[in-house]
Design a protein around this motif. Structure first.
Motif, mmCIF file in Angstrom:
data_model
loop_
_atom_site.group_PDB
_atom_site.id
_atom_site.type_symbol
_atom_site.label_atom_id
_atom_site.label_comp_id
_atom_site.label_asym_id
_atom_site.label_seq_id
_atom_site.Cartn_x
_atom_site.Cartn_y
_atom_site.Cartn_z
ATOM 1 N N THR A 106 0.795 -1.301 0.052
ATOM 2 C CA THR A 106 -0.009 0.055 -0.120
ATOM 3 C C THR A 106 0.779 1.227 -0.147
ATOM 4 O OG1 THR A 106 -2.252 0.996 0.994
ATOM 5 C CG2 THR A 106 -0.187 0.332 2.296
ATOM 6 N N GLY A 107 2.093 1.032 0.618
ATOM 7 C CA GLY A 107 2.782 2.463 0.396
ATOM 8 C C GLY A 107 2.188 3.472 1.347
ATOM 9 N N SER A 114 -3.500 -3.349 -6.576
ATOM 10 C CA SER A 114 -2.023 -2.967 -6.107
ATOM 11 C C SER A 114 -1.178 -2.372 -7.156
ATOM 12 C CB SER A 114 -1.493 -4.560 -6.102
ATOM 13 O OG SER A 114 -0.007 -4.403 -5.680
ATOM 14 N N ASN A 115 -0.311 -1.662 -6.883
ATOM 15 C CA ASN A 115 0.493 -0.950 -7.546
ATOM 16 C C ASN A 115 1.993 -1.369 -7.057
ATOM 17 O OD1 ASN A 115 2.496 0.529 -8.870
ATOM 18 N ND2 ASN A 115 2.128 2.392 -7.641
ATOM 19 N N PRO A 116 2.133 -2.586 -7.392
ATOM 20 C CA PRO A 116 3.409 -3.490 -6.915
ATOM 21 C C PRO A 116 4.671 -2.765 -7.703
ATOM 22 C CG PRO A 116 2.293 -4.723 -8.679
ATOM 23 C CD PRO A 116 1.545 -3.550 -8.721
ATOM 24 N N ALA A 168 10.121 -1.035 -3.060
ATOM 25 C CA ALA A 168 8.887 -0.527 -3.517
ATOM 26 C C ALA A 168 8.837 -0.303 -5.205
ATOM 27 C CB ALA A 168 8.203 0.657 -3.120
ATOM 28 N N LEU A 169 10.281 -0.346 -5.749
ATOM 29 C CA LEU A 169 10.349 -0.248 -7.257
ATOM 30 C C LEU A 169 10.698 -1.412 -7.859
ATOM 31 C CD1 LEU A 169 12.255 3.006 -6.454
ATOM 32 C CD2 LEU A 169 10.270 2.820 -7.438
ATOM 33 N N PHE A 170 11.831 -2.234 -7.295
ATOM 34 C CA PHE A 170 12.274 -3.362 -7.874
ATOM 35 C C PHE A 170 11.568 -4.522 -7.909
ATOM 36 C CE2 PHE A 170 15.690 -6.558 -7.814
ATOM 37 C CZ PHE A 170 16.030 -6.693 -9.232
ATOM 38 N N GLY A 171 11.037 -4.942 -9.141
ATOM 39 C CA GLY A 171 10.198 -6.010 -9.277
ATOM 40 C C GLY A 171 10.943 -7.453 -9.628
#
Length: 285
Positions: A104-105, A188-190, A213-216
């Motif tokens: 969720t950030g 989700s904004n994964p 929160a950035l690297f997938g």
């Protein structure tokens, strides 16, 4: 003094952007007792720190959310698809829905939906692995006037947040989260940035926002595979559940195919953002 500060900003941002940002910083200083001076704000910005962290807030729809490093800053493209989602689904006091937001950030996605949907129509729960994010999401909920539980005096949308790792095999793994299940909406904004793109991010992103929160993963798709595994677990979802996932560059068709591979999707679509990029994959289960 302003001419000196403007010259400093212009070197880093260009003349036109510097004018806008100096005005916003000046307004922030004038509006409240600042924790830093205008000189300090300009110094931080000229070194590449995101303006949203310096100001401490970011508009998101009608909300003005708190922002604090290293929690991911809400983006306008996310705001766009969340508002479209709000128009696509119509919960009501008579037919309330349950929502789960993964990663969720700042809490921006569920909090905006809690704000725009009718009172008493939504129970939102959010998870994250970052204690910084969970603390900020709860602060934003309090700022937006969205309680963790209804007081019973009048209909209210509610928001709760808890620690959980949806990559883990034992997810949801906590009694608090299990109480929020089954759900009607999954958002989700994964993290979706692949390694090669991560290395090319501008320093204002790479050096300040949480890499988790950035690297997938190497392909950027690790978290979508985890979401697909969750979609295969029928006990987590009510009938006709809706899924909305933000995606990165050239990922939309791949993520859509992953969702369809579950055999549980009856309809899916790809939404473009205001700049024409394929930004969101949505599916009805």
């Amino acid at each position: 003094m302003h001419s000196r500060l403007l010259a400093t900003l212009a070197k880093a941002l260009g003349s036109e952007q510097a004018v806008h940002e100096l005005r916003w910083m000046s307004q922030a200083v004038a509006a409240a007792a600042p924790t830093t001076s205008l000189d300090e704000m300009v110094r931080r910005r000229s070194l590449g720190e995101p303006l949203q962290y310096i100001l401490g807030t970011q508009p998101f729809g009608p909300l003005n959310l708190l922002t604090r490093p290293p929690v991911l800053i809400p983006r306008p493209e996310t705001e766009h698809w969340v508002m479209k989602l709000a128009e696509t689904i119509s919960p009501s006091l008579q037919r309330p829905l349950r929502l789960l937001d993964l990663g969720t950030g700042s809490g921006c996605i569920p909090l905006l939906l809690c704000h725009v949907w009718p009172a008493g129509s939504l129970k939102a729960h959010a998870v994250d692995i970052s204690p910084h994010a969970l603390r900020l999401a709860n602060e934003n909920a309090a700022l937006a006037g969205i309680p963790p539980a209804s007081d019973g005096s009048s209909p209210q949308n509610t928001f709760t947040a808890s620690y959980a790792n949806f990559l883990s095999d034992d997810f949801p793994g906590s009694p608090e989260l299990e109480k929020a299940l089954p759900i009607d909406i999954l958002t989700s904004n994964p993290p979706y940035i692949p390694w090669e793109e991560y290395l090319e991010l501008p320093p204002s992103v790479r050096d300040y926002e949480d890499p988790k929160a950035l690297f997938g993963g190497p392909s950027g798709l690790d978290f979508y595979h985890a979401i697909v595994r969750l979609m295969c677990r029928r006990e987590l979802f009510n009938p006709n559940a809706f899924v909305a996932l933000e995606v990165g560059h050239q990922q939309a068709e791949t993520v859509q195919a992953l969702l369809r591979s579950t055999g549980r999707v009856v309809q899916s679509d790809i939404w473009a953002d205001p700049w024409g990029k394929k930004r969101t994959v949505v599916a009805r289960m």
